[in-house]
Design a protein around this motif. Structure first.
Motif, PDB file in Angstrom:
ATOM      1  N   PHE A  93       0.845  -1.148   0.047  1.00  9.89           N
ATOM      2  CA  PHE A  93      -0.008   0.019  -0.082  1.00  9.89           C
ATOM      3  C   PHE A  93       0.866   1.411   0.187  1.00  9.89           C
ATOM      4  O   PHE A  93       1.569   1.338   0.914  1.00  9.89           O
ATOM      5  CB  PHE A  93      -0.908   0.012   1.330  1.00  9.89           C
ATOM      6  CG  PHE A  93      -2.065  -1.045   1.186  1.00  9.89           C
ATOM      7  CD1 PHE A  93      -3.143  -0.801   0.431  1.00  9.89           C
ATOM      8  CD2 PHE A  93      -1.992  -2.208   1.968  1.00  9.89           C
ATOM      9  CE1 PHE A  93      -4.264  -1.764   0.477  1.00  9.89           C
ATOM     10  CE2 PHE A  93      -2.886  -3.151   1.729  1.00  9.89           C
ATOM     11  CZ  PHE A  93      -4.209  -2.886   1.232  1.00  9.89           C
ATOM     12  N   LEU A  94       1.047   2.048  -1.039  1.00 10.50           N
ATOM     13  CA  LEU A  94       1.759   3.086  -1.148  1.00 10.50           C
ATOM     14  C   LEU A  94       1.227   4.472  -1.625  1.00 10.50           C
ATOM     15  O   LEU A  94       0.393   4.705  -2.309  1.00 10.50           O
ATOM     16  CB  LEU A  94       2.597   2.660  -2.615  1.00 10.50           C
ATOM     17  CG  LEU A  94       3.669   3.675  -3.047  1.00 10.50           C
ATOM     18  CD1 LEU A  94       4.789   3.679  -1.961  1.00 10.50           C
ATOM     19  CD2 LEU A  94       4.213   3.042  -4.376  1.00 10.50           C
ATOM     20  N   ASP A  95       1.335   5.385  -0.475  1.00 14.36           N
ATOM     21  CA  ASP A  95       1.106   6.513  -0.365  1.00 14.36           C
ATOM     22  C   ASP A  95       1.753   7.270  -1.622  1.00 14.36           C
ATOM     23  O   ASP A  95       3.094   7.259  -1.919  1.00 14.36           O
ATOM     24  CB  ASP A  95       1.653   7.281   0.876  1.00 14.36           C
ATOM     25  CG  ASP A  95       1.045   8.615   0.862  1.00 14.36           C
ATOM     26  OD1 ASP A  95       0.152   9.228  -0.108  1.00 14.36           O
ATOM     27  OD2 ASP A  95       1.562   9.443   1.739  1.00 14.36           O
ATOM     28  N   LEU A  96       0.920   7.967  -2.510  1.00 11.91           N
ATOM     29  CA  LEU A  96       1.588   8.668  -3.682  1.00 11.91           C
ATOM     30  C   LEU A  96       2.476  10.090  -3.319  1.00 11.91           C
ATOM     31  O   LEU A  96       3.207  10.466  -4.103  1.00 11.91           O
ATOM     32  CB  LEU A  96       0.530   9.010  -4.643  1.00 11.91           C
ATOM     33  CG  LEU A  96      -0.043   7.738  -5.066  1.00 11.91           C
ATOM     34  CD1 LEU A  96      -1.280   8.128  -6.196  1.00 11.91           C
ATOM     35  CD2 LEU A  96       0.693   6.991  -6.115  1.00 11.91           C
ATOM     36  N   GLY A  97       2.331  10.493  -2.133  1.00 16.36           N
ATOM     37  CA  GLY A  97       2.705  12.077  -1.845  1.00 16.36           C
ATOM     38  C   GLY A  97       3.711  11.876  -0.933  1.00 16.36           C
ATOM     39  O   GLY A  97       3.455  12.300   0.237  1.00 16.36           O
ATOM     40  N   LEU A  98       4.787  11.179  -1.008  1.00 10.40           N
ATOM     41  CA  LEU A  98       5.874  11.057  -0.240  1.00 10.40           C
ATOM     42  C   LEU A  98       6.893  12.059   0.024  1.00 10.40           C
ATOM     43  O   LEU A  98       6.814  12.911  -1.070  1.00 10.40           O
ATOM     44  CB  LEU A  98       6.560   9.622  -0.454  1.00 10.40           C
ATOM     45  CG  LEU A  98       5.793   8.531  -0.309  1.00 10.40           C
ATOM     46  CD1 LEU A  98       6.614   7.402  -0.868  1.00 10.40           C
ATOM     47  CD2 LEU A  98       5.302   8.109   0.990  1.00 10.40           C
ATOM     48  N   PRO A  99       7.552  12.472   1.091  1.00  3.52           N
ATOM     49  CA  PRO A  99       8.343  13.728   1.016  1.00  3.52           C
ATOM     50  C   PRO A  99       9.536  13.673   0.199  1.00  3.52           C
ATOM     51  O   PRO A  99      10.258  14.657  -0.041  1.00  3.52           O
ATOM     52  CB  PRO A  99       8.795  13.824   2.767  1.00  3.52           C
ATOM     53  CG  PRO A  99       8.431  12.475   2.951  1.00  3.52           C
ATOM     54  CD  PRO A  99       7.417  11.773   2.388  1.00  3.52           C
ATOM     55  N   ASP A 100      10.231  12.436   0.172  1.00  3.45           N
ATOM     56  CA  ASP A 100      11.699  12.409  -0.466  1.00  3.45           C
ATOM     57  C   ASP A 100      11.543  11.922  -1.944  1.00  3.45           C
ATOM     58  O   ASP A 100      12.145  12.112  -2.933  1.00  3.45           O
ATOM     59  CB  ASP A 100      12.132  11.430   0.244  1.00  3.45           C
ATOM     60  CG  ASP A 100      11.812  10.028   0.350  1.00  3.45           C
ATOM     61  OD1 ASP A 100      10.489   9.741   0.112  1.00  3.45           O
ATOM     62  OD2 ASP A 100      12.583   9.187   0.843  1.00  3.45           O
ATOM     63  N   LEU A 101      10.561  10.879  -2.276  1.00  5.64           N
ATOM     64  CA  LEU A 101      10.356  10.552  -3.577  1.00  5.64           C
ATOM     65  C   LEU A 101       9.030  10.347  -4.109  1.00  5.64           C
ATOM     66  O   LEU A 101       8.016  10.124  -3.257  1.00  5.64           O
ATOM     67  CB  LEU A 101      11.028   9.134  -3.815  1.00  5.64           C
ATOM     68  CG  LEU A 101      12.517   8.729  -3.597  1.00  5.64           C
ATOM     69  CD1 LEU A 101      12.655   7.302  -3.527  1.00  5.64           C
ATOM     70  CD2 LEU A 101      13.231   9.403  -4.889  1.00  5.64           C
ATOM     71  N   PRO A 102       8.603  10.588  -5.306  1.00  2.00           N
ATOM     72  CA  PRO A 102       7.095  10.445  -5.514  1.00  2.00           C
ATOM     73  C   PRO A 102       6.710   8.881  -5.280  1.00  2.00           C
ATOM     74  O   PRO A 102       7.353   7.997  -5.788  1.00  2.00           O
ATOM     75  CB  PRO A 102       7.335  10.846  -7.038  1.00  2.00           C
ATOM     76  CG  PRO A 102       8.284  11.606  -7.504  1.00  2.00           C
ATOM     77  CD  PRO A 102       9.351  11.154  -6.501  1.00  2.00           C
ATOM     78  N   GLY A 103       5.612   8.809  -5.079  1.00  2.00           N
ATOM     79  CA  GLY A 103       5.155   7.425  -4.719  1.00  2.00           C
ATOM     80  C   GLY A 103       5.065   6.682  -6.153  1.00  2.00           C
ATOM     81  O   GLY A 103       5.591   5.230  -6.243  1.00  2.00           O
TER      82      GLY A 103
END
Length: 172
Positions: A93-103
């Motif tokens: 389950f992968l959040d698309l709005g991560l702080p370091d890399l795009p999901g």
């Protein structure tokens, strides 16, 4: 707290004072008052949750553990990419709005190292264009946060069907 409430739960915090520690107790209801779902059969047993909002990741992780899954939580893309080879998740389950890399980039890298992993894009935005882009980029499913128990059950059923050979990429 808001995430716990959205899932119909309660969060209680208690402390006996400074330097004496804190106890945090979270309670989540069973889906519809039913008995817990049986442990899923088949390969979808190891789950990686990638969510930068620590509270949401923790609540979602507990919800999945309550379904008998082996859950690992990563708070950013780099951590997810570092832990995935050790965990070898069946489902992410992968959040698309991560702080370091795009999901989407994290998903692409995970897919490149394990073509069989089932990827579920999680987002807070209801965006048809984004959903189409995710599905065409290799994600298996697209879901809105917070994911409810009914949607979660549907995703897990779809995962089992896909892992069994059916290709059911879709938005849930």
């Amino acid at each position: 707290l808001r995430t716990v409430e959205l899932h119909g739960g309660e969060l209680h915090v208690a402390s006996e004072g400074r330097g004496r520690g804190t106890t945090v107790r979270m309670r989540l209801p069973r889906a519809g008052g039913r008995r817990p779902a049986p442990r899923p059969a088949g390969p979808a047993r190891r789950v990686l949750v990638v969510e930068d909002w620590a509270e949401l990741g923790a609540v979602f992780g507990e919800l999945l553990r309550g379904r008998g899954l082996d859950v690992h939580v990563a708070l950013d893309g780099q951590s997810a990419l570092a832990v995935a080879p050790r965990v070898r998740p069946d489902l992410v389950f992968l959040d698309l709005g991560l702080p370091d890399l795009p999901g989407s980039e994290v998903g692409r890298r995970l897919r490149a190292t394990d073509p069989g992993v089932v990827l579920v894009a999680l987002t807070g935005r209801n965006d048809e264009g984004e959903a189409r882009r995710c599905l065409s980029a290799g994600f298996d499913h697209y879901a809105l946060k917070p994911i409810g128990t009914e949607t979660l059950a549907e995703v897990l059923e779809l995962v089992e069907a896909r892992r069994g050979g059916a290709d059911r990429r879709r938005r849930v």
